[in-house]
Design an enzyme around this catalytic site. Structure first.
Site, short mmCIF file in Angstrom:
data_model
loop_
_atom_site.label_atom_id
_atom_site.label_comp_id
_atom_site.label_asym_id
_atom_site.label_seq_id
_atom_site.Cartn_x
_atom_site.Cartn_y
_atom_site.Cartn_z
N GLU A 186 0.86 -1.19 0.00
CA GLU A 186 0.00 0.00 0.00
C GLU A 186 0.90 1.24 0.00
OE1 GLU A 186 -0.79 2.24 2.78
OE2 GLU A 186 0.94 1.44 3.84
N GLY B 44 2.03 -8.41 7.45
CA GLY B 44 1.70 -9.23 6.29
C GLY B 44 2.66 -9.06 5.13
N ASN C 43 12.16 -5.41 18.51
CA ASN C 43 11.92 -4.05 19.00
C ASN C 43 12.10 -3.93 20.50
OD1 ASN C 43 11.44 -2.92 16.51
ND2 ASN C 43 9.23 -3.22 16.58
N GLU D 289 32.27 -13.77 2.84
CA GLU D 289 33.04 -14.21 4.01
C GLU D 289 32.15 -14.33 5.24
OE1 GLU D 289 37.28 -12.85 4.64
OE2 GLU D 289 36.62 -11.36 3.18
#
EC number: 3.6.5.-
Length: 452
Positions: free
Chosen positions: A69, A142, A204, A252
């Site tokens: 959106e 989502g 978070n 690496e």
């Protein structure tokens, strides 16, 4: 020239990307409109890793911002950096994924896949020696779960030999934005297990705690969190962008950190993380920085590394750092009894040293320091993140709560059980890898377990 393409997916990925690109511009002397600032440009920097140069001397990020959106991308189009980004590299749909993995993966997201991959091909065609992709997303929503998984699967087909490193935000233990986050997270991780190369796990809650305890921000917002993420990304990629005595490239990371394809979920940490006000009271020598990146409080995901064992780690130093100091600091860490390593891995450390000092933005909470250390580590304690996620999934799925929302978008109900079984196998993998016995490790592989 070893270019990296950055892909920012969904709200979390795009908002983190804004902060990352602001910092990258500051580090490479690039203005908000893409022109080069000759007074602040660093002679050791190779901005072509992340930026392409246009015909008029304007630098454009090698990036793609995608959302199902338009609102988040529209805010970027109207930001102070609106002239930096190529308009064709910001892709939006008309309806969002409604916090539903299946909408992002099977219906709404599927319609946007081809146009996204076509644009990535064009960006890749403009590279002389593409290293790989960095992907920023969250698995709770989502778009970040469903569409990101779909795109990573497609990248495995289109660019099979290019490294895919993701910065993946997982749901926090105490902070939930959607009741179906556990479903989205398990389904997305099931896909990442097979198709991604390295996943740097962020959450978070851990970053909120860093903001509060380390940076002294009482009420942190997403902008503060993204400042922390951007500083971590900068430190991890420093040796990819600046010349140094010991440099590390994306391949690496994969070679040194990932013993088996499934075991690619990494912890990350950064030191020092101190506020401008506290900078005067910290010594920040190499030994102290090295010790700090092993502390649980500096980890970007909620787990205690001392509950697990280190399989391997990459330490990236930058700024005023002497190689001998690094060697001594690493020896000191190895001697600590509370930091354990698996005994079957021959070399636990990969070191990168770079003379480029850390950069902080004017609106950042971070103090300007002379040196820093970042670590990406493969530690078996990361399974704690998956255990919490699986437990929350089980609570929902036992009642088949909200399952119909996913099935109505074209997903088979059997995919829930398949994904959950895969995550249970992943937990078992980490338990077995933490075993001290080399013989047990050998027998696990002989029996054809899931580490393949």
């Amino acid at each position: 020239m070893r270019e990296i393409i950055n892909i920012h997916i969904g709200q979390a990925g795009i908002q983190a990307g804004e902060q990352v690109w602001s910092l990258m511009c500051a580090e490479h002397g690039i203005n908000q409109d893409g022109t080069r600032n000759s007074t602040s440009a660093n002679g050791n920097s190779d901005c072509s890793v992340l930026f392409s140069e246009g015909s008029r001397g304007k630098y454009v990020p090698r990036n793609l911002m995608v959302d199902l959106e338009p609102s988040v991308v529209d805010s970027v189009r109207n930001s102070s950096y609106k002239e930096l980004y190529h308009p064709a590299q910001m892709i939006t749909g008309r309806e969002d994924a409604a916090n539903n993995f299946a909408r992002g993966h099977y219906t709404v997201g599927k319609d946007m896949l081809d146009v996204t991959v076509d644009r990535l091909r064009k960006i890749a065609d403009n590279c002389t020696s593409l290293q790989g992709f960095q992907i920023f997303h969250s698995v709770g929503g989502g778009t970040g779960s469903g569409f990101a998984s779909l795109l990573v699967e497609r990248l495995s087909v289109e660019f099979p030999k290019k490294c895919k490193l993701s910065y993946t935000v997982y749901p926090s233990p105490q902070l939930a934005t959607s009741v179906v986050e556990p479903y989205n997270s398990v389904l997305s991780t099931h896909s990442l297990l097979e198709h991604n190369d390295i996943s740097v796990v962020l959450d978070n809650q851990a970053i909120y705690d860093i903001c509060k305890q380390r940076l002294k921000i009482e009420r942190a917002n997403y902008r503060n969190l993204n400042h922390v993420i951007s500083q971590t990304v900068s430190a991890i990629t420093c040796s990819l962008r600046f010349s140094g005595s010991l440099n590390v490239d994306m391949n690496e990371y994969q070679t040194n950190l990932v013993p088996y394809p499934r075991i690619h979920f990494m912890l990350s940490s950064l030191a020092p993380m101190i506020s401008r006000q506290e900078n005067y009271y910290h010594e920040n020598n190499v030994a102290e920085l090295t010790s700090s990146v092993f502390e649980a409080d500096n980890m970007m995901a909620k787990c205690n590394p001392r509950d697990g064992k280190y399989i391997a780690s990459c330490l990236m130093y930058r700024g005023d750092v002497v190689n001998k100091e690094v060697t001594d600091a690493v020896k000191n860490v190895k001697s600590k009894a509370n930091i354990q390593f698996v005994d079957w891995s021959p070399c636990a450390f990969k070191i990168g040293v770079n003379s480029q000092k850390p950069t902080v933005l004017p609106d950042s909470e971070f103090a300007q320091v002379e040196r820093s250390c970042a670590m990406i580590s493969n530690n078996t304690a990361i399974s704690q993140v998956f255990e919490r996620m699986n437990d929350k999934f089980d609570l929902l799925y036992a009642k088949r709560a909200y399952v119909h929302h996913f099935v109505s978008e074209g997903m088979e109900e059997g995919e829930f059980a398949e994904a959950r079984e895969d995550l249970a196998a992943l937990e078992k993998d980490y338990t077995e890898l933490a075993s001290n016995s080399v013989n047990e490790e050998d027998s696990m592989l002989d029996e054809g377990e899931t580490l393949n």
